[in-house]
Design a protein around this motif. Sequence first.
Motif, PDB file in Angstrom:
ATOM      1  N   GLN A 251      -6.696  -5.927 -15.372  1.00 23.21           N
ATOM      2  CA  GLN A 251      -8.004  -5.396 -15.000  1.00 23.21           C
ATOM      3  C   GLN A 251      -8.802  -6.436 -14.221  1.00 23.21           C
ATOM      4  OE1 GLN A 251      -9.112  -2.175 -15.397  1.00 23.21           O
ATOM      5  NE2 GLN A 251     -10.778  -2.884 -14.061  1.00 23.21           N
ATOM      6  N   ARG A 252      -8.648  -7.686 -14.611  1.00 25.51           N
ATOM      7  CA  ARG A 252      -9.345  -8.776 -13.901  1.00 25.51           C
ATOM      8  C   ARG A 252      -8.864  -8.864 -12.449  1.00 25.51           C
ATOM      9  NH1 ARG A 252      -9.038 -14.504 -13.718  1.00 25.51           N
ATOM     10  NH2 ARG A 252      -7.022 -14.464 -14.780  1.00 25.51           N
ATOM     11  N   ILE A 253      -7.558  -8.654 -12.240  1.00 20.74           N
ATOM     12  CA  ILE A 253      -7.037  -8.623 -10.879  1.00 20.74           C
ATOM     13  C   ILE A 253      -7.651  -7.456 -10.108  1.00 20.74           C
ATOM     14  CG2 ILE A 253      -4.960  -8.218  -9.492  1.00 20.74           C
ATOM     15  CD1 ILE A 253      -3.360  -9.583 -11.704  1.00 20.74           C
ATOM     16  N   ARG A 254      -7.673  -6.281 -10.737  1.00 25.24           N
ATOM     17  CA  ARG A 254      -8.229  -5.088 -10.098  1.00 25.24           C
ATOM     18  C   ARG A 254      -9.687  -5.318  -9.695  1.00 25.24           C
ATOM     19  NH1 ARG A 254      -8.272   0.263  -9.499  1.00 25.24           N
ATOM     20  NH2 ARG A 254      -6.156   0.581 -10.209  1.00 25.24           N
ATOM     21  N   ASP A 255     -10.462  -5.881 -10.600  1.00 28.24           N
ATOM     22  CA  ASP A 255     -11.895  -6.073 -10.342  1.00 28.24           C
ATOM     23  C   ASP A 255     -12.133  -6.953  -9.125  1.00 28.24           C
ATOM     24  OD1 ASP A 255     -12.437  -4.518 -12.533  1.00 28.24           O
ATOM     25  OD2 ASP A 255     -12.848  -6.202 -13.887  1.00 28.24           O
ATOM     26  N   ARG A 256     -11.224  -7.905  -8.871  1.00 20.51           N
ATOM     27  CA  ARG A 256     -11.424  -8.793  -7.719  1.00 20.51           C
ATOM     28  C   ARG A 256     -10.698  -8.294  -6.475  1.00 20.51           C
ATOM     29  NH1 ARG A 256     -12.948 -10.337  -4.054  1.00 20.51           N
ATOM     30  NH2 ARG A 256     -13.724 -12.372  -3.361  1.00 20.51           N
ATOM     31  N   LEU A 257      -9.568  -7.613  -6.662  1.00 20.51           N
ATOM     32  CA  LEU A 257      -8.781  -7.167  -5.516  1.00 20.51           C
ATOM     33  C   LEU A 257      -9.416  -5.983  -4.805  1.00 20.51           C
ATOM     34  CD1 LEU A 257      -6.162  -7.446  -3.853  1.00 20.51           C
ATOM     35  CD2 LEU A 257      -5.041  -5.933  -5.516  1.00 20.51           C
ATOM     36  N   VAL A 258      -9.988  -5.038  -5.545  1.00 21.10           N
ATOM     37  CA  VAL A 258     -10.518  -3.812  -4.932  1.00 21.10           C
ATOM     38  C   VAL A 258     -11.619  -4.104  -3.910  1.00 21.10           C
ATOM     39  CG1 VAL A 258     -11.760  -1.661  -5.395  1.00 21.10           C
ATOM     40  CG2 VAL A 258      -9.780  -2.287  -6.788  1.00 21.10           C
ATOM     41  N   PRO A 259     -12.593  -4.973  -4.200  1.00 27.00           N
ATOM     42  CA  PRO A 259     -13.590  -5.285  -3.160  1.00 27.00           C
ATOM     43  C   PRO A 259     -12.958  -5.864  -1.898  1.00 27.00           C
ATOM     44  CG  PRO A 259     -14.363  -6.013  -5.311  1.00 27.00           C
ATOM     45  CD  PRO A 259     -12.935  -5.608  -5.489  1.00 27.00           C
ATOM     46  N   PHE A 260     -11.918  -6.680  -2.057  1.00 30.42           N
ATOM     47  CA  PHE A 260     -11.206  -7.230  -0.902  1.00 30.42           C
ATOM     48  C   PHE A 260     -10.512  -6.111  -0.116  1.00 30.42           C
ATOM     49  CE2 PHE A 260      -6.972  -8.914   0.511  1.00 30.42           C
ATOM     50  CZ  PHE A 260      -7.441  -9.612   1.615  1.00 30.42           C
ATOM     51  N   LEU A 261      -9.894  -5.179  -0.815  1.00 27.63           N
ATOM     52  CA  LEU A 261      -9.253  -4.046  -0.141  1.00 27.63           C
ATOM     53  C   LEU A 261     -10.268  -3.221   0.640  1.00 27.63           C
ATOM     54  CD1 LEU A 261      -6.778  -2.733  -2.894  1.00 27.63           C
ATOM     55  CD2 LEU A 261      -6.263  -4.207  -0.950  1.00 27.63           C
ATOM     56  N   ASN A 262     -11.442  -3.068   0.093  1.00 30.81           N
ATOM     57  CA  ASN A 262     -12.480  -2.283   0.789  1.00 30.81           C
ATOM     58  C   ASN A 262     -12.904  -2.954   2.080  1.00 30.81           C
ATOM     59  OD1 ASN A 262     -12.491  -0.262  -1.157  1.00 30.81           O
ATOM     60  ND2 ASN A 262     -14.074  -1.253  -2.388  1.00 30.81           N
ATOM     61  N   ILE A 263     -12.972  -4.286   2.085  1.00 29.20           N
ATOM     62  CA  ILE A 263     -13.287  -5.009   3.324  1.00 29.20           C
ATOM     63  C   ILE A 263     -12.176  -4.796   4.338  1.00 29.20           C
ATOM     64  CG2 ILE A 263     -13.660  -7.290   4.348  1.00 29.20           C
ATOM     65  CD1 ILE A 263     -14.862  -8.159   1.641  1.00 29.20           C
ATOM     66  N   CYS A 264     -10.932  -4.862   3.880  1.00 28.19           N
ATOM     67  CA  CYS A 264      -9.792  -4.657   4.779  1.00 28.19           C
ATOM     68  C   CYS A 264      -9.792  -3.239   5.360  1.00 28.19           C
ATOM     69  CB  CYS A 264      -8.487  -4.921   4.039  1.00 28.19           C
ATOM     70  SG  CYS A 264      -8.229  -6.659   3.612  1.00 28.19           S
ATOM     71  N   LYS A 265     -10.129  -2.250   4.525  1.00 28.57           N
ATOM     72  CA  LYS A 265     -10.208  -0.873   5.015  1.00 28.57           C
ATOM     73  C   LYS A 265     -11.269  -0.751   6.107  1.00 28.57           C
ATOM     74  CE  LYS A 265      -8.849   1.434   0.676  1.00 28.57           C
ATOM     75  NZ  LYS A 265      -9.337   2.284  -0.446  1.00 28.57           N
ATOM     76  N   LYS A 266     -12.408  -1.350   5.874  1.00 30.79           N
ATOM     77  CA  LYS A 266     -13.523  -1.262   6.812  1.00 30.79           C
ATOM     78  C   LYS A 266     -13.173  -1.847   8.170  1.00 30.79           C
ATOM     79  CE  LYS A 266     -18.331  -2.778   7.408  1.00 30.79           C
ATOM     80  NZ  LYS A 266     -19.467  -3.519   6.780  1.00 30.79           N
ATOM     81  N   HIS A 267     -12.416  -2.947   8.168  1.00 30.79           N
ATOM     82  CA  HIS A 267     -12.133  -3.663   9.418  1.00 30.79           C
ATOM     83  C   HIS A 267     -10.724  -3.418   9.959  1.00 30.79           C
ATOM     84  CE1 HIS A 267     -15.875  -6.066   9.409  1.00 30.79           C
ATOM     85  NE2 HIS A 267     -15.754  -6.043   8.090  1.00 30.79           N
ATOM     86  N   GLY A 268      -9.964  -2.543   9.309  1.00 24.74           N
ATOM     87  CA  GLY A 268      -8.613  -2.267   9.786  1.00 24.74           C
ATOM     88  C   GLY A 268      -7.688  -3.461   9.669  1.00 24.74           C
ATOM     89  N   THR A 269      -7.859  -4.220   8.602  1.00 25.58           N
ATOM     90  CA  THR A 269      -7.101  -5.455   8.400  1.00 25.58           C
ATOM     91  C   THR A 269      -5.930  -5.215   7.455  1.00 25.58           C
ATOM     92  OG1 THR A 269      -9.168  -6.692   8.639  1.00 25.58           O
ATOM     93  CG2 THR A 269      -7.280  -7.887   7.710  1.00 25.58           C
ATOM     94  N   ALA A 270      -4.764  -5.667   7.846  1.00 28.56           N
ATOM     95  CA  ALA A 270      -3.582  -5.547   6.990  1.00 28.56           C
ATOM     96  C   ALA A 270      -3.542  -6.703   5.999  1.00 28.56           C
ATOM     97  CB  ALA A 270      -2.321  -5.536   7.839  1.00 28.56           C
ATOM     98  N   ILE A 271      -2.667  -6.571   4.998  1.00 21.04           N
ATOM     99  CA  ILE A 271      -2.508  -7.591   3.960  1.00 21.04           C
ATOM    100  C   ILE A 271      -1.036  -7.951   3.846  1.00 21.04           C
ATOM    101  CG2 ILE A 271      -2.654  -8.068   1.468  1.00 21.04           C
ATOM    102  CD1 ILE A 271      -5.007  -6.159   1.328  1.00 21.04           C
ATOM    103  N   ARG A 272      -0.785  -9.216   3.663  1.00 22.26           N
ATOM    104  CA  ARG A 272       0.553  -9.618   3.199  1.00 22.26           C
ATOM    105  C   ARG A 272       0.434 -10.131   1.779  1.00 22.26           C
ATOM    106  NH1 ARG A 272       4.238 -14.407   3.469  1.00 22.26           N
ATOM    107  NH2 ARG A 272       3.164 -15.377   5.216  1.00 22.26           N
ATOM    108  N   LEU A 273       1.166  -9.512   0.887  1.00 26.50           N
ATOM    109  CA  LEU A 273       1.296 -10.030  -0.474  1.00 26.50           C
ATOM    110  C   LEU A 273       2.434 -11.030  -0.457  1.00 26.50           C
ATOM    111  CD1 LEU A 273       0.916  -6.786  -2.631  1.00 26.50           C
ATOM    112  CD2 LEU A 273      -0.806  -8.535  -2.169  1.00 26.50           C
TER     113      LEU A 273
END
Length: 612
Positions: free
Chosen positions: A137-159
């Motif tokens: 849950q701690r990962i989710r709480d921090r990862l989701v805001p980052f994903l939202n920024i990526c969605k907004k700017h069309g930014t891909a992610i590499r895990l």
Amino acid sequence: MNYFNFKRRHSSIVHIGNTPLGGEYPIRIQSMTNTSTMDTEGSVEQCISIIEAGADYVRLTAQGVREAENLENIKKGLLSKGYQTPLIADIHFNPKAADAAAAIVDKVRINPGNFVDSARTFKKLTYTDEEYAHEIQRIRDRLVPFLNICKKHGTAIRLGVNHGSLSDRIMSRYGDTPEGMVESCLEFLRICREESFSDIVISIKASNTVIMVKTVRLLIEAMRKENMCYPLHLGVTEAGDGEDGRIKSAVGIGTLLADGIGDTIRVSLSEDPEKEIPVAKKLVDYIEKRAGHPHIEGETAAGFDYCHVNKRETQSIGNIGGNNPPVVIASCIPVKNESNVKADYYYTHKNCPSSVRSEEKIIVDADVYRPQENVYPLFKYDEISLLKAVPAPLRFLEISYNDATPQLLKLLKEEKNIVLILSSAHQNIVGEQRAFFHWLINNQCSVPVILKNRYNENNAEELQIKTGADFGPLLMDYFGDGILIQNDGDISPESLISYSFGILQATRQRITKTEYISCPSCGRTMFDLQQTIARVKAATSHLTGLKIGIMGCIVNGLGEMADADYGYVGAGRHKVSLYKGKECIEKNIPEEEAIEKLTELIRKNNDWKEKE
């Protein structure tokens, strides 16, 4: 995938600036700058060097928010000069830097092992199911805001999962294992899928090629079970430099490419970053020439598990097969100099020596063979009738997959002391030779087999890449009791022998020299990496079997060195910390004193020996 026939794995498409990845798009090539990300002009210049070398993407480190924000100036500098190649930010330990970078660059690499978790402590921790769920849950709480920024700017992610930076949470349940690396990735992937974020690329790397290959195979299988088909970035971390770095990369990356796995690659060399690009391109081009090859009829051996391979059991004939390490056969007259690069056998073709030194073993064509100690005949398949009449203690028989007939099987079960030399002229050498080994297993035949491939190369780098990519996949699956490189081009016999031992060491089949686990350098590096590697090698290259990690910084240092005996790690600008295994022995040594301190540490632990 088809284990014998080359076909690229289907993956989803990821949008990365103007250069999409996955699907039917070409395999993309990339590298990483080693300039300070705050050095705008220097970073722009190096990005251009990498781009002009042929890179599809360029990655830059961003240690903090300040560095992440300066990526905008670097991007503007490149655009002003007409370069639109997508930029990637590399983030460790700093989610805020990832947030800042996501608004600027085309892709952000985050490491599941340290995106939320603190640096790995290597302490034995336990988590209850409730505590483990809380961590997710701690990962989710921090990862989701980052994903939202990526969605907004069309930014891909590499895990980007690294063997050396698994979290203590993962270590508590899975240990330092391929299965743990896969789960580290899946924790993040599941959250991304729940949040409907699909512009994801995955890398799952290790400096140990055996672990790297097994982990990627396990990941592919785990994603298949969860209906995921994300594209893969391939690489061997800390591959090193020179010949060893090229062979190790060709073995690790080439094995997976041969299986059709991989959508983008980076060859991580401890050299100038633009030198990585031609190596990567040559490797991809070589593998892709297998596309559309004539179909190979093969039957997978019963019980064969692609993700958990076991060594094929063979009978022991002299020093070949059984529990013996794979041998090296050189296609030349024995090298009569002081070089330590000596083969186990020398194939001299029709040159049958009148006398043989006691330390040498010679193979000659059967039609010129005469019985004498340490000389052994080599028969072609059409000379089987002659073979039966020669009672030598060791006989070699060269065959190809086309010779896998009932006649051959009958011979191998009737005659003793035969070692096969398996050659191939097929467009897909790896697939055809794999099919032969499975034929042997299915017919309960335990004859030892030497892998042979023939080339016509005058360029050392080309041959290092091709031999690593051809022999590597077989040896990684524990097929082959030796190797024979035959080259008709202008490359010395000593070099071919060296490549052979390099391939065996890269596949962890036989250790014959010091192994260096050295990072490729980036903006976090605390010293001149290339000079440092040269100095460490000059002092320690005679310590056969020892593994020494040379890391520019601590980000992946301690973890990636978990497999090393000693570590030399950048601790600050021109400062070095020394490790014995995972334990830091001495911190912040001035760089000019560090080599001497390292040799003292090796001596103190009784791992030193004097040069001969």
